[in-house]
Motif scaffolding. Sequence first.
Motif, short mmCIF file in Angstrom:
data_model
loop_
_atom_site.label_atom_id
_atom_site.label_comp_id
_atom_site.label_asym_id
_atom_site.label_seq_id
_atom_site.Cartn_x
_atom_site.Cartn_y
_atom_site.Cartn_z
N UNK A 29 -24.87 2.86 -38.23
CA UNK A 29 -24.93 4.08 -37.41
C UNK A 29 -24.46 5.30 -38.18
N UNK A 30 -23.95 5.12 -39.36
CA UNK A 30 -23.49 6.27 -40.15
C UNK A 30 -22.14 6.80 -39.74
N UNK A 31 -21.32 5.98 -39.10
CA UNK A 31 -19.99 6.42 -38.68
C UNK A 31 -19.01 6.21 -39.83
N UNK A 89 -13.17 5.76 -19.98
CA UNK A 89 -13.43 7.18 -20.24
C UNK A 89 -12.90 7.61 -21.60
N UNK A 90 -11.67 7.22 -21.92
CA UNK A 90 -11.09 7.63 -23.19
C UNK A 90 -11.79 6.94 -24.35
N UNK A 91 -12.29 5.74 -24.13
CA UNK A 91 -13.02 5.01 -25.18
C UNK A 91 -14.35 5.68 -25.47
N UNK A 92 -15.07 6.09 -24.45
CA UNK A 92 -16.35 6.79 -24.66
C UNK A 92 -16.12 8.10 -25.41
N UNK A 93 -15.09 8.83 -25.02
CA UNK A 93 -14.75 10.08 -25.72
C UNK A 93 -14.43 9.81 -27.19
N UNK A 94 -13.69 8.74 -27.46
CA UNK A 94 -13.36 8.41 -28.84
C UNK A 94 -14.56 7.99 -29.67
N UNK A 95 -15.48 7.25 -29.07
CA UNK A 95 -16.70 6.85 -29.78
C UNK A 95 -17.52 8.08 -30.16
N UNK A 96 -17.65 9.02 -29.25
CA UNK A 96 -18.38 10.25 -29.56
C UNK A 96 -17.70 11.03 -30.68
N UNK A 97 -16.39 11.04 -30.67
CA UNK A 97 -15.67 11.76 -31.72
C UNK A 97 -15.81 11.06 -33.07
N UNK A 102 -15.68 15.72 -32.05
CA UNK A 102 -15.47 16.44 -30.80
C UNK A 102 -14.35 17.44 -31.02
N UNK A 103 -14.50 18.64 -30.45
CA UNK A 103 -13.49 19.68 -30.59
C UNK A 103 -12.16 19.20 -30.00
N UNK A 222 -12.16 -1.45 -42.09
CA UNK A 222 -12.64 -0.64 -40.99
C UNK A 222 -11.45 0.09 -40.38
N UNK A 223 -11.69 1.29 -39.87
CA UNK A 223 -10.68 2.05 -39.17
C UNK A 223 -10.92 1.98 -37.67
N UNK A 224 -9.85 2.05 -36.89
CA UNK A 224 -10.03 2.06 -35.44
C UNK A 224 -10.59 3.38 -34.95
N UNK A 225 -10.36 4.47 -35.68
CA UNK A 225 -10.86 5.77 -35.27
C UNK A 225 -10.17 6.25 -33.99
N UNK A 226 -10.62 7.38 -33.49
CA UNK A 226 -10.07 7.89 -32.24
C UNK A 226 -10.42 6.99 -31.06
N UNK A 227 -11.53 6.28 -31.17
CA UNK A 227 -11.90 5.36 -30.09
C UNK A 227 -10.88 4.24 -29.93
N UNK A 228 -10.18 3.89 -31.00
CA UNK A 228 -9.16 2.87 -30.92
C UNK A 228 -7.77 3.42 -30.72
N UNK A 229 -7.42 4.50 -31.46
CA UNK A 229 -6.06 5.04 -31.36
C UNK A 229 -5.80 5.63 -29.98
#
Length: 444
Positions: A29-31, A89-97, A102-103, A222-229
């Motif tokens: 996915x290019x993340x 909700x917070x997981x979806x926001x993190x995946x998008x970021x 995301x700002x 792999x990093x957890x990213x904002x979707x994980x943190x």
Amino acid sequence: MREYLLTLCVTAAVTYLLTGPVRKFAIAAGAMPEIRARDVHREPTPRLGGIAMFGGLCAGLLVAAHLTNLKSVFEHSDEPKALLSGAALIWILGVLDDKWGVDALVKLGGQMIAAGVMVLQGLTILWIPVPGVGTVSLTPMQGTLLTVALVVITINAVNFVDGLDGLASGMVCIAAAAFFMYAYRMWFGYGIEAAAPATLFSVVLMGMCLGFLPHNMHPARIFMGDSGSMLIGLVMAAGAVSVTGQVDPDLLGQKAGGVREATHAMVPVYIPLLLPLTVIAVPVADLILAIVRRTWKGQSPFAADRGHLHHRLLEIGHSHSRAVLIMYFWSALIAFGAVAYSVNNASMWIVLGIVLLSAVGLVLLLLPRFTPRAPRWAEWMVPPRYRRVVREPAAQAAAAGEEGTVGAGEAGEGPETVPASLHGATAIGDRSRFVDRRKADSHH
């Protein structure tokens, strides 16, 4: 306890098994964002590890809902549903970021919405026991504002500390283990059923972190990213809100059996928001210092920099692994020290143990400044970092890779050139002997 262990194992196993496919998906996915100036790693690493952690969360809650004793938590409380809604909700926001970015203000708004959704479903602070005053009941508006503030602070504290491989997941796992001991004692030690959801949340959180940690240790795959943190920060905050804002202090006094016993038992409940913050004291301290530092410089509090605690540990000479272990040590000392003090606050041995371990932690922090050096006769027996003269890696690379000039010969002669046969692992002493031999031949 067996059901908790089963829930922990299932959550950890699902998270671990999902992380590998998620890594391949993130690469496809290019993340894999470019290396930034503040990053410690030097190779692009896929993110979206929060997808696997969210899968482990769902699996853990699903298994717990079908176990004999734990299913009562779902029957008598809406808090697990509230947690799952806010986490989604917070997981979806993190995946998008993680994928598109995301700002910062948009993320802050999303965090507040996720916290508000949990409040609407009953996961909120109802009262605060204050020393010398007693139990202070909160209005719905006060409870909502305090709950949202605690959730947002915890999420950003965990997010800010996620800067080294394995740091955030390991620290949150330590905090969750300490919080489990606290909540488990409240439920089974004093029979307070309101502490059951927090006990379950802490077990699931431990499983999420333990399952992801093998993939995230240095060097991280792999990093957890904002979707994980942000996800694990929200789960930690949900457990804190559940056990500290909904456990009735008067009921605890009745269960403890007497005023004196209740006073000792309620030590961790007297300041209900303090114990959860001590559990994540190191991330919260990092968050506060970052806000003060950036505001003082005239920057946005959400502006990224290299001034976090883990960056400073690297700057003073600690290795990546040692910096992570030092952060683990301080997190465990503060979290388990607070829990131990809540169990027996009258024991002087606990206080002395905490002070002694704090002194050990200070020595570890200053270790690069006091690195011992072995005597010359024993240098061959110790690692290179303990020897008195250590050639820098850059100098070794330059010595191994240079192709020509090593020095001027006699008057009228050009620079000497080392043949290719001496390249590679040739030592400086061999090169000097080679030059001396060339000079001796020229005199003959």
